[in-house]
Design a protein around this motif. Structure first.
Motif, PDB file in Angstrom:
ATOM      1  N   ASP A   1      -0.729  -0.912  13.135  1.00 47.56           N
ATOM      2  CA  ASP A   1      -0.057   0.070  12.301  1.00 47.56           C
ATOM      3  C   ASP A   1      -0.002   1.426  13.015  1.00 47.56           C
ATOM      4  N   PRO A   2       1.202   1.975  13.222  1.00 46.30           N
ATOM      5  CA  PRO A   2       1.300   3.242  13.958  1.00 46.30           C
ATOM      6  C   PRO A   2       0.806   4.453  13.174  1.00 46.30           C
ATOM      7  N   ILE A   3       0.611   4.303  11.862  1.00 48.70           N
ATOM      8  CA  ILE A   3       0.148   5.419  11.034  1.00 48.70           C
ATOM      9  C   ILE A   3      -1.363   5.353  10.832  1.00 48.70           C
ATOM     10  N   THR A   4      -1.884   4.184  10.473  1.00 51.41           N
ATOM     11  CA  THR A   4      -3.307   4.050  10.160  1.00 51.41           C
ATOM     12  C   THR A   4      -4.137   3.536  11.329  1.00 51.41           C
ATOM     13  N   GLY A   5      -3.479   2.922  12.326  1.00 49.95           N
ATOM     14  CA  GLY A   5      -4.209   2.320  13.439  1.00 49.95           C
ATOM     15  C   GLY A   5      -4.794   0.963  13.119  1.00 49.95           C
TER      16      GLY A   5
ATOM     17  N   ASP B   1       0.851  -1.180   0.000  1.00 50.19           N
ATOM     18  CA  ASP B   1       0.000   0.000   0.000  1.00 50.19           C
ATOM     19  C   ASP B   1       0.890   1.235   0.000  1.00 50.19           C
ATOM     20  N   ALA B   2       0.343   2.377   0.370  1.00 48.68           N
ATOM     21  CA  ALA B   2       1.114   3.618   0.326  1.00 48.68           C
ATOM     22  C   ALA B   2       2.196   3.688   1.382  1.00 48.68           C
ATOM     23  N   PHE B   3       2.142   2.793   2.398  1.00 48.53           N
ATOM     24  CA  PHE B   3       3.073   2.871   3.515  1.00 48.53           C
ATOM     25  C   PHE B   3       4.024   1.682   3.617  1.00 48.53           C
ATOM     26  N   LEU B   4       3.579   0.508   3.168  1.00 48.89           N
ATOM     27  CA  LEU B   4       4.343  -0.719   3.389  1.00 48.89           C
ATOM     28  C   LEU B   4       4.384  -1.584   2.132  1.00 48.89           C
TER      29      LEU B   4
ATOM     30  N   ALA C   1       8.484   5.646  12.879  1.00 46.56           N
ATOM     31  CA  ALA C   1       7.318   5.109  13.590  1.00 46.56           C
ATOM     32  C   ALA C   1       7.226   3.602  13.422  1.00 46.56           C
ATOM     33  N   TYR C   2       7.467   3.112  12.207  1.00 46.02           N
ATOM     34  CA  TYR C   2       7.408   1.662  11.985  1.00 46.02           C
ATOM     35  C   TYR C   2       8.577   0.948  12.656  1.00 46.02           C
ATOM     36  N   GLN C   3       9.780   1.490  12.529  1.00 45.20           N
ATOM     37  CA  GLN C   3      10.929   0.838  13.155  1.00 45.20           C
ATOM     38  C   GLN C   3      10.835   0.894  14.668  1.00 45.20           C
ATOM     39  N   GLY C   4      10.113   1.884  15.202  1.00 41.87           N
ATOM     40  CA  GLY C   4       9.889   1.955  16.639  1.00 41.87           C
ATOM     41  C   GLY C   4       9.100   0.772  17.169  1.00 41.87           C
ATOM     42  N   LEU C   5       8.269   0.169  16.312  1.00 39.13           N
ATOM     43  CA  LEU C   5       7.544  -1.033  16.737  1.00 39.13           C
ATOM     44  C   LEU C   5       8.513  -2.139  17.131  1.00 39.13           C
ATOM     45  N   LEU C   6       9.606  -2.270  16.359  1.00 39.63           N
ATOM     46  CA  LEU C   6      10.610  -3.287  16.682  1.00 39.63           C
ATOM     47  C   LEU C   6      11.353  -2.936  17.962  1.00 39.63           C
TER      48      LEU C   6
END
Length: 329
Positions: free
Chosen positions: A292-296, A97-100, A160-165
């Motif tokens: 997902d930290p951007i879309t929830g 998608d637009a983010f991943l 934001a995504y790498q922060g999940l790890l």
């Protein structure tokens, strides 16, 4: 002092530009500096690249071979290899998608360029395939491991995504084929401290505060008539140390089939020799899920690849992991 402006350089055949900082030193020319700093590239090759405009300064302008060395700036260039063996296995995009972008990686394919691998890497293949120059892996798995790898698309969402790890908010499950040992109670939870050993690349358990936590469950056990007994395991890492699953399985006396590092490091192939694809590491990054930290949205992905025990009807001790839902964190 203001920081120098970062320029955005296009990829070339899927390869992003590399950057090297230029410290003060005795070099008369940029060519002298590059030859000493990156000696793996011959002086003649550097000169030819510069003559073709393939070395740029901090402003993105081509640097000619005779340009004087300037300290406290940056140079950009595109890495190349004289020859690269084709890895004859294909990745699959399972989500975009637009983010991943989520890819299902085959065994033997590195995630990012390193050493003898450049174009034959998941990142470069995906950049060529999707046309997205900004792809960056959210996480990585070993070259020998197959399965899911997530890439971020937009630079401003990357942290934001790498922060999940970093915050251990990604639930991952792996599968592995390894020896079966009578007498071990299942499931096993291996909690220990891992550190680099004296052997190149390998990790081992040491004393001290734990930094690695893995839940190990049995999915099936091979029939005795099929040869030495093996088992199909589900591995749920609760932390993300280097080689955590391989080191924990080895510590239990259950090294994963096809492992070239555990229990004993195998010699590296001589330069130029074609890779051996006959014994893939039997480790698969099977599933992952996170919010997902951007879309929830709740994201959940699963590899379509499979590991198989040898022929023969498998058995499964109780409790059996294949009969249980994935273990929550």
């Amino acid at each position: 002092m203001s920081r120098p402006t970062r320029i955005l350089l296009p990829t070339r055949d899927g390869v992003s530009a590399s950057t090297v900082a230029t410290p003060p030193g005795p070099w008369a020319t940029v060519l002298d500096f590059l030859c000493e700093r990156i000696p793996a590239v011959a002086r003649e090759d550097w000169a030819q690249r510069m003559a073709r405009g393939e070395v740029l300064d901090a402003q993105g302008q081509a640097v000619p071979p005779g340009a004087p060395h300037r300290a406290q700036t940056r140079l950009h260039y595109w890495r190349s290899l004289p020859f690269e063996h084709r890895i004859p296995f294909e990745e699959t995009i399972v989500f975009q998608d637009a983010f991943l972008v989520v890819a299902d990686k085959p065994h033997f394919l590195p995630v990012t360029p390193k050493g003898r691998y450049l174009h034959e890497t998941l990142l470069v293949r995906l950049k060529k395939r999707t046309g997205i120059d900004t792809l960056v892996p959210m996480h990585r798995i070993d070259r020998e491991t197959a399965g899911l790898v997530v890439f971020t698309v937009q630079p401003h969402t990357r942290n934001a995504y790498q922060g999940l790890l970093r915050d251990l908010r990604v639930h991952k499950t792996y599968e592995a084929i390894a020896p079966w040992r009578e007498g071990l109670a299942w499931p096993q939870r291996r909690i220990s401290r891992l550190a680099e050993s004296l052997h190149f690349m390998a990790m081992h358990e040491v004393g001290g505060a734990p930094n690695a936590d893995t839940l190990i469950e049995v999915m099936a056990v091979s029939d005795m008539r099929a040869g030495p007994r093996l088992a199909h395991y589900r591995l749920t890492p609760r932390t993300g140390q280097k080689h955590q699953l391989r080191a924990h399985m080895n510590a239990l006396g259950l090294p994963i089939l096809g492992d070239q590092i555990y229990p004993e490091l195998q010699p590296a192939l001589p330069p130029g020799q074609a890779p051996d694809f006959s014994r893939p590491l039997q480790l698969l990054a099977k599933s992952l899920r996170f919010t997902d930290p951007i879309t929830g949205e709740a994201r959940a992905f699963e590899s379509l690849r499979r590991l198989q025990l040898p022929e023969g009807p498998p058995t499964c001790p109780q409790p059996c992991a294949r009969d249980l839902p994935p273990t929550p964190r």
